[in-house]
Design a protein around this motif. Structure first.
Motif: not given
Length: 119
Positions: A28-36
């Protein structure tokens, strides 16, 4: 397009391998959605409708998240398009794909496509 590694690991034909070998820690921490919330760049999403490697839902999530944040975004679905539709898909899709990229760049990059703008 891959935006949520958690859902990708369960919906992609390669999801298990992605989770097991490439994203072994907190996915989850590596997902682009985390930083959208940090995204401001105008984004063009060109997605094969029948892509089993990067499922359509990934593109839809990214499109919706950017749209909610008022980031300029466009989503284009290519019916019947697989993961490699830009290489071996319908000629009309391949042409459209390339034309959309050119138009998008000309729209969002100052001077793109202008005569004499190449160095």
């Amino acid at each position: 397009m891959v935006t949520d590694l958690v859902s990708m690991s369960g919906t992609s034909d390669a999801g298990l391998f992605l989770k097991k070998y490439e994203c072994v820690d907190d996915i989850a921490a590596q997902s682009p959605m985390t930083f959208v919330e940090r995204v401001t760049t105008p984004t063009l999403i060109l997605q094969g409708q029948d892509d089993d490697r990067c499922p359509m839902g990934q593109a839809e999530q990214w499109f919706t998240a950017l749209r909610e944040r008022r980031v300029p975004v466009r989503l284009v679905r290519y019916p019947g398009g697989s993961h490699l539709f830009i290489v071996n898909g319908r000629p009309s899709h391949r042409r459209d794909y390339n034309e959309r990229i050119i138009a998008w760049l000309e729209q969002w990059i100052p001077g793109a496509g202008a005569p004499g703008s190449q160095s």
